[in-house]
Enzyme design. Structure first.
Site, PDB file in Angstrom:
ATOM      1  CE  LYS A   1      -0.214  -0.393   4.995  1.00 27.64           C
ATOM      2  NZ  LYS A   1      -0.907  -0.961   6.132  1.00 27.64           N
TER       3      LYS A   1
ATOM      4  CE1 TYR B   1      12.812  32.391   1.150  1.00 23.03           C
ATOM      5  CE2 TYR B   1      12.805  29.988   1.241  1.00 23.03           C
ATOM      6  CZ  TYR B   1      12.587  31.167   0.538  1.00 23.03           C
ATOM      7  OH  TYR B   1      12.152  31.124  -0.745  1.00 23.03           O
TER       8      TYR B   1
HETATM    9  C1  LIG Z   1      -0.201  -1.701   6.911  1.00 27.56           C
HETATM   10  C2  LIG Z   1      -0.797  -2.919   7.433  1.00 27.56           C
HETATM   11  C3  LIG Z   1       0.005  -4.019   7.784  1.00 27.56           C
HETATM   12  C4  LIG Z   1       1.503  -3.990   7.777  1.00 27.56           C
HETATM   13  O1  LIG Z   1       1.995  -3.345   8.928  1.00 27.56           O
HETATM   14  P1  LIG Z   1       3.553  -3.187   9.230  1.00 27.56           P
HETATM   15  O2  LIG Z   1       3.639  -2.660  10.578  1.00 27.56           O
HETATM   16  O3  LIG Z   1       4.067  -2.231   8.203  1.00 27.56           O
HETATM   17  O4  LIG Z   1       4.133  -4.535   9.062  1.00 27.56           O
HETATM   18  C5  LIG Z   1      -0.639  -5.181   8.162  1.00 27.56           C
HETATM   19  N1  LIG Z   1      -1.994  -5.259   8.218  1.00 27.56           N
HETATM   20  C6  LIG Z   1      -2.783  -4.211   7.906  1.00 27.56           C
HETATM   21  C7  LIG Z   1      -4.248  -4.359   8.017  1.00 27.56           C
HETATM   22  C8  LIG Z   1      -2.218  -3.006   7.522  1.00 27.56           C
HETATM   23  O5  LIG Z   1      -3.001  -1.975   7.232  1.00 27.56           O
END
Ligand SMILES: *Cc1c(COP(=O)(O)O)cnc(C)c1O
Length: 813
Positions: free
Chosen positions: A482, A708
């Site tokens: 994702k 800045y």
């Molecule tokens: C993002 C996510 C993960 C992975 O989590 P990490 O801490 O990056 O390993 C697992 N399950 C769900 C539902 C997530 O949204």
């Protein structure tokens, strides 16, 4: 190589079951994906912790492969091919390499040591190339598998071998020694690399020296710790800057060169090498020692050493002009590495149209016509749409190849090519160094600013395997890609993982999943936050929804009905304590009623998400979540009479609560190299390195201000470098004003003043650097973990904030 099948059985000490056809094998493969697999292939079904070659045999038979080395014959393929049955397929591969090695008798150089092996090997290939037909390890093929594959490439035209051997623990070198069986050894150095695999430094030295059993000369920098471990009778040829040795060296820097004064055999002469850094100088001297040992004249040594060049062994994937993808392998062109590059092309292509720009091919050990016949066969087997040949020999030899465009020189190609003739294709650029194909890369590369996020695909595989090694072998793995693969590039990563037995990919939104499907990813994909407006598209693209509420489930069922779907896979999310998405306990009854006797959808998995698997203080809370998950999921399974996959662990869950791995785990941040404690981090490799270049350097007087709002006033005379990266690229402003730093030429450069939108300034007063030099924003140092701590955030946020205008470059070692 052409080896009759009847010779293979004794070479492998194997059993046999098959048809005994009278054919010979002419190549060896361990990679089921390779388009080079054919009826002449001997396929070794290696079984690693994470992959078992036996499962690909059926497919390979369908593709025409006839000969397999196996530890057992899978039931569904019995009687369909020749099987050589052995106890251990890796050992059989090594035995086969020993057999190939023993067919030939010419001098072989073996190189080992903590660093510099590949560079010394490549340099020796360049230094000795004019006199010898050399077979050498391709790339850094120096492992238990890599050494065997390298040696199997030997043929009757070669008259010198140069192989590197790398080990990480005891017992490994004695397996490599008989494969290489060297006459000359080079020990590049002994450093801390892989110390963890050995009881102590002496044990590591003893293990490495096993490679040199029986050598006629061992080249090394004088080192008492090493020499006291040498077997009696091994003749050394040593060099030293300080002690008395066979060759005494003194060095002096002169501009960008190092002048080495060599005293050997009562003669003295100077050699200039075009480097000043200590590792390169050490590698150059180790290479020079071989020239001395071979009796080269001082003139030749001086001339060739002056031509040493930086070695680039990575195959890089870059964005090209007109939507093209470029695979940059512009530093070598020999037959072995062409085979590797074509496999790489196949795995990383993002278009169906494939073009190769190829120079004359060197040092194959084959006669010219035979070589190009083989090259043509390879190119045809890989369905290359267009071949641009550069060089006199290739132009002549491939003249009859379909869609072949010859050019005598790189310059000739560059002055005639039209950018518009390349469009949405994957282009492999592969040429010997002398052809200067780096200039072609410059033209075909997409022009963006110089800030890049480099993604190391080997590190991704390493990290995946690290977590897998902590799981039961049957536990499935979902990889979370994702948010554009946590900022690293989702489809390139999905593609790189496609052969690693990843069972599922997880994305947040439907459009991320659609992008993966459009890039040709076939792995099952779960969409974590599906919106009902995207349900139809999801069904069209075979994306599986997370179902977190009754309202959502009803909406999905309605779409399923409308589209005549049946048993469409869905994933039920339970809220056991995170309180984000998911069914709570009092909603399970309704869920059961909706799903009971419903064959429009089918529950593929039931899962939940841990809120605090990384926080030791909340261990009890996590155990409570796991307990609820166990009981609620059991209730659903019993009521619905189903046995779906169950999963609850994210990265830190895998690390801290492996007892709750159920049928699958969901790996996220760990894949990208970020662990949540020190020991976990040590086992991971850095995946992303954000780099830029110095645009300008200026001298600042005391009292002058930088950036800045005059937030920094120079306390004394300073040198300041301006870097083209700012908060619009994802650099947090909180990291400026001396809170953060970048690394330039191995040194820390503090960020002075406020970070602006597209630029920032760093202090390089004490750093030897010039405009155009690289600056590392994060990677090995600083790490994203370090940045996150200073910024009061988490590494996830840093990684996913790198803006899309920063070019991603993917590479494999
Ligand atoms: C993002 C996510 C993960 C992975 O989590 P990490 O801490 O990056 O390993 C697992 N399950 C769900 C539902 C997530 O949204």
């Amino acid at each position: 190589m052409s080896i009759p099948i009847k010779n293979i059985i004794p070479a492998l000490h194997s059993g046999f079951e098959g048809m005994h056809p009278g054919v010979a094998i002419d190549n060896v493969s361990i990679d089921s994906r390779s388009l080079q697999n054919n009826s002449g292939t001997l396929f070794f079904a290696l079984s690693g912790q994470n992959r078992d070659g036996h499962i690909y045999i059926k497919d390979l038979i369908d593709k025409g492969v006839l000969n397999f080395v196996v530890s057992h014959i899978p039931v569904d393929v019995r009687g369909r091919a020749n099987f050589y049955i052995v106890g251990n397929t890796l050992k059989a591969l090594q035995d086969f390499a020993i057999y190939c090695r023993n067919l030939y008798d010419f001098p072989v150089i073996a190189i080992t040591g903590s660093s510099g092996k590949t560079i010394v090997k490549e340099w020796l290939n360049y230094l000795l190339g004019p006199e010898y037909n050399i077979i050498r390890s391709p790339k850094s093929y120096n492992s238990q598998v890599g050494v065997a594959l390298s040696v199997i490439g030997i043929n009757e035209k070669h008259n010198l071998g140069i192989f590197e051997a790398g080990i990480s623990t005891v017992g490994e070198m004695e397996k490599l020694q008989p494969i290489i069986r060297p006459d000359i050894g080079i020990l590049t150095n002994i450093g801390p690399a892989h110390d963890e695999g050995f009881a102590d430094r002496q044990e590591k030295i003893r293990e490495k020296l096993k490679l040199f059993m029986g050598v006629k000369a061992l080249i090394l920098q004088k080192n008492a710790d090493v020499e006291k471990e040498l077997a009696p009778g091994i003749k050394t040829f040593t060099w030293s800057f300080v002690e008395s040795a066979d060759v005494h060296v003194t060095q002096q820097q002169e501009g960008g060169n190092t002048i080495l004064s060599i005293a050997y055999n009562n003669e003295a002469f100077d050699v200039a090498v075009p480097f000043t850094d200590a590792p390169s100088v050490e590698n150059a001297i180790n290479s020079l020692m071989v020239l001395l040992h071979f009796g080269y004249s001082h003139d030749t040594i001086q001339e060739r050493m002056a031509g040493l060049y930086p070695v680039e062994l990575r195959l890089q994937v870059k964005n090209g002009i007109n939507g093209c993808t470029i695979i940059d392998d512009s530093y070598s062109s020999d037959y072995q590495s062409l085979k590797i590059a074509l496999d790489f092309l196949e795995q990383h292509k993002t278009h169906t149209k494939k073009t190769i720009i190829l120079s004359d091919v060197f040092q194959s050990g084959f006669a010219t016509e035979e070589l190009y016949a083989k090259v043509a066969k390879l190119l045809a087997g890989h369905n290359i749409s267009q071949v641009i040949g550069i060089g006199d020999t290739i132009s002549k030899q491939l003249a009859d190849f379909p869609n072949f465009y010859p050019y005598p020189t790189t310059q000739e190609f560059l002055s005639h090519y039209k950018a518009s003739s390349f469009d949405n294709e994957t282009i492999l650029i592969k040429g010997a160094r002398s052809f200067r194909f780096d200039e072609i890369v410059v033209f075909l590369e997409e022009k963006t600013h110089e800030t890049v996020l480099e993604i190391n695909l080997n590190a991704i595989t390493h990290n995946l395997n690290f977590y897998k090694s902590r799981l039961k072998s049957e536990t499935k793995v979902m990889v979370m890609v994702k948010a554009f693969g946590y900022g690293s590039g989702s489809y390139e990563i999905a593609k790189a993982l496609s052969h690693q037995k990843v069972d599922y990919l997880g994305v947040a939104f439907a459009d991320e999943g659609i992008a993966l499907r459009n890039a040709g990813i076939g792995t099952p994909i779960i969409v974590m936050n599906p919106e009902s407006s995207a349900f139809s598209a999801m069904a069209a693209y075979n994306l599986e929804p997370e179902i977190y509420s009754a309202r959502e489930l009803r909406a999905f069922i309605a779409v399923a009905q409308q589209k005549n779907l049946s048993n469409y896979p869905i994933h039920i999310k339970l809220d056991t304590g995170m309180h984000r998405l998911g069914f709570q306990e009092n909603q399970l009854e309704e869920l059961i009623n909706l799903l009971k006797n419903n064959n429009l959808v089918s529950v593929k998995s039931i899962f939940s998400h841990l809120s605090s698997s990384d926080v030791p203080d909340y261990r009890d809370f996590t155990l409570d979540q796991i307990g609820k998950f166990e009981s609620w999921s059991t209730r659903l399974m019993e009521a619905l009479e189903i046995t779906p996959l169950r999963h609850i662990l994210n990265t830190s869950g895998i690390y801290n609560f492996p007892q709750a791995q159920y049928d699958m785990v969901r790996l996220g941040i760990g894949l990208y190299g970020v662990g949540n404690d020190e020991t976990e981090r040590k086992s991971l490799e850095t995946v992303g390195t954000l780099k830029t270049v110095i645009l300008q350097i200026k001298d600042i007087e005391p009292g002058e201000s930088i950036g800045y709002s005059r937030r920094f006033i120079a306390p004394g005379k300073m040198r300041i470098a301006t870097l083209p990266i700012g908060y619009a690229d994802g650099m947090r402003r909180g990291w400026g004003n001396e809170k953060g730093y970048v690394t330039i030429n191995g040194k820390k450069a503090t960020i002075t003043g406020t970070i602006s939108m597209d630029m920032m300034m760093v202090d390089v007063t004490d750093i030897n650097c010039k405009e155009g030099d690289r600056a590392v924003i994060f990677g090995a140092s600083p790490t994203v973990v370090e940045m996150a701590e200073v910024l009061g955030t988490i590494p996830y946020e840093i990684l996913t904030s790198i803006s899309q205008r920063v070019k991603r470059v993917f590479y494999k070692e």
